[in-house]
Scaffold this motif. Structure first.
Motif, PDB file in Angstrom:
ATOM      1  N   GLU A 170      -0.619  -5.716   8.176  1.00  0.00           N
ATOM      2  CA  GLU A 170      -0.571  -4.640   9.164  1.00  0.00           C
ATOM      3  C   GLU A 170       0.703  -3.812   8.971  1.00  0.00           C
ATOM      4  OE1 GLU A 170      -0.609  -3.971  14.027  1.00  0.00           O
ATOM      5  OE2 GLU A 170      -0.618  -5.993  13.174  1.00  0.00           O
ATOM      6  N   ARG A 181       3.160  -0.514  10.545  1.00  0.00           N
ATOM      7  CA  ARG A 181       3.434   0.384  11.673  1.00  0.00           C
ATOM      8  C   ARG A 181       4.589   1.312  11.318  1.00  0.00           C
ATOM      9  NH1 ARG A 181       7.524  -0.998  15.420  1.00  0.00           N
ATOM     10  NH2 ARG A 181       8.683  -2.891  14.858  1.00  0.00           N
ATOM     11  N   ARG A 188      12.899  -8.496   7.106  1.00  0.00           N
ATOM     12  CA  ARG A 188      11.725  -7.696   7.446  1.00  0.00           C
ATOM     13  C   ARG A 188      11.259  -6.966   6.197  1.00  0.00           C
ATOM     14  NH1 ARG A 188      14.161  -3.985  11.997  1.00  0.00           N
ATOM     15  NH2 ARG A 188      12.024  -3.217  12.191  1.00  0.00           N
ATOM     16  N   SER A 220      -0.316 -10.485   7.542  1.00  0.00           N
ATOM     17  CA  SER A 220      -1.584  -9.811   7.846  1.00  0.00           C
ATOM     18  C   SER A 220      -1.791  -8.523   7.071  1.00  0.00           C
ATOM     19  CB  SER A 220      -1.647  -9.493   9.350  1.00  0.00           C
ATOM     20  OG  SER A 220      -0.683  -8.494   9.690  1.00  0.00           O
ATOM     21  N   GLU A 278       7.165  -0.621   8.837  1.00  0.00           N
ATOM     22  CA  GLU A 278       7.342  -2.062   8.769  1.00  0.00           C
ATOM     23  C   GLU A 278       5.986  -2.687   8.503  1.00  0.00           C
ATOM     24  OE1 GLU A 278       9.447  -5.797  11.101  1.00  0.00           O
ATOM     25  OE2 GLU A 278       9.003  -3.963  12.214  1.00  0.00           O
ATOM     26  N   ASP A 337       3.713  -6.313   8.181  1.00  0.00           N
ATOM     27  CA  ASP A 337       3.571  -7.738   8.418  1.00  0.00           C
ATOM     28  C   ASP A 337       3.134  -8.382   7.109  1.00  0.00           C
ATOM     29  OD1 ASP A 337       2.352 -10.308   9.017  1.00  0.00           O
ATOM     30  OD2 ASP A 337       2.432  -9.739  11.121  1.00  0.00           O
ATOM     31  N   SER A 338       3.995  -9.216   6.532  1.00  0.00           N
ATOM     32  CA  SER A 338       3.711  -9.754   5.209  1.00  0.00           C
ATOM     33  C   SER A 338       2.548 -10.733   5.210  1.00  0.00           C
ATOM     34  CB  SER A 338       4.951 -10.436   4.630  1.00  0.00           C
ATOM     35  OG  SER A 338       5.366 -11.513   5.449  1.00  0.00           O
TER      36      SER A 338
END
Length: 372
Positions: free
Chosen positions: A48, A50, A21, A46, A41, A43-44
């Motif tokens: 995004e 959080r 992750r 998109s 975290e 998202d690699s």
């Protein structure tokens, strides 16, 4: 002599048993009662982001060190002892959900620290004292907890600028690729001071030094992946200096210096962070005042820099930024607008495009993306 606890027990620790992750750790200017260190975290694919956790109990945890293998995060902080200011390091355990748990904290150098850098073995941390002109070597224990300050070096002198360089200001440390040397960027002295890093005895021993142009003010350093070139981003005169690096001796030789600003910009500016793409083709820097990210192409033969472009950092005072380990994104920490801004990095050209994704964080000044 160092205690036997200074040697890490070799074991495999993973945040997740499945695929890695991408986590972001953010340090900020904050009072002790407010959140100061954050875990996100990302998202690699998109971009995004959080929020997973945030930690309180630290005053101005402005810079972080991360040991992914041991699931440890280290933050600097400001505190007092006997009525006098003193720096400290706080160690955190990171669990499988991305939650931070304080492991311990230890005092370091007076009057405070501005930066922390882990050595490449994860057994030590070096803290830089911008206000005290000093550098401290701190032992990290076998369980990842912070140990004691084992060595301290005091810089002396002044630089060319009577206001910004009236005394030493060590701003950051970078370890050589082979971990034999610790290189200190001293903004106040216009010098990169090279120490031999004696890990077995826990000492920094003066080796040599090199100078930037007078009034440059070196702030942060970045080694090229080939290990032969070192780049210094210089805060006071908004420039970047290229040094050749001799691996055997740690010697640095100045090769070139270029401006980080457009030719037609006449406003106030100071630089902040510098980073190099994993393929070694591009260098990025941040401008505070012009509030931009600057991209240079790196000549593969000489290491010299050629300007590619400037792009807005999407906020005020980009005090720090980082490229993600996969090289797909750059995250800029804009302190004055309380904003992390996410940029896509174009394959091949390395050009930056703002993705439209942002995260609101109070006064962010350090962002560390790491695979876990």
């Amino acid at each position: 002599m160092l205690s036997q606890t200074s040697f890490f027990i070799k074991e495999e620790i993973h945040l997740s048993a499945s695929q890695p992750r991408l986590l972001l750790f953010v340090g900020s200017y904050a009072e002790a009662d407010d959140p100061g260190v954050y875990t996100y975290e990302m998202d690699s694919a998109s971009g995004e982001i959080r929020l997973l956790d945030q930690a309180t109990g630290m005053k101005n945890p402005t810079f972080l060190g991360v040991n992914a293998e041991r699931c440890k995060v280290y933050a600097i902080s400001e505190t007092t002892e006997g009525g006098e200011r003193i720096g400290e390091i706080i160690a955190f355990d990171l669990d499988s959900a991305g939650k931070l748990r304080e492991l311990n904290r230890e005092l370091t150098i007076r009057p405070s620290s501005s930066h922390i850098q882990l050595d490449r073995s994860g057994r030590f941390a070096v803290v830089s004292g911008y206000h005290g002109g000093n550098v401290g070597l701190v032992e990290l224990r076998a369980d990842g907890a912070v140990g004691k300050l084992v060595n301290e070096q005091q810089h002396e002198g002044q630089g060319a600028d009577p206001v910004r360089q009236d005394r030493p200001h060590p701003h950051s440390v970078a370890f050589s690729p082979d971990n034999r040397y610790a290189l200190v960027a001293d903004l106040g002295l216009d010098r990169i001071v090279v120490y031999s890093f004696e890990s077995e005895t826990g000492r920094l021993v003066y080796q040599s030094e090199a100078s930037t142009p007078p009034g440059a003010g070196p702030r942060h350093l970045a080694f090229h992946p080939n290990g032969q070139w070192l780049y210094s981003i210089n805060e006071v005169n908004s420039s970047l200096s290229l040094f050749s690096y001799v691996e055997a001796t740690g010697e640095l030789v100045l090769q070139d210096t270029v401006s980080t600003l457009p030719l037609d910009y006449a406003g106030e500016n100071t630089t902040a962070e510098v980073a190099i793409s994993t393929d070694g083709r591009y260098l990025y820097g941040s401008n505070r005042g012009h509030d931009s990210l600057v991209q240079f192409a790196i000549d593969p033969e000489s290491g010299r820099l050629t300007l590619v472009e400037h792009v807005s950092s999407q906020g005020g005072h980009p005090r720090h930024f980082a490229l993600t380990p996969d090289g797909l994104h750059l995250i800029a920490a804009n302190r004055d607008d309380n904003l992390l801004a996410v940029f896509a990095v174009a394959p091949g050209s390395g050009r930056l495009t703002f993705t439209g994704r942002t995260v609101t964080v109070s006064k962010p000044v350090c962002v560390k993306p790491v695979w876990f």
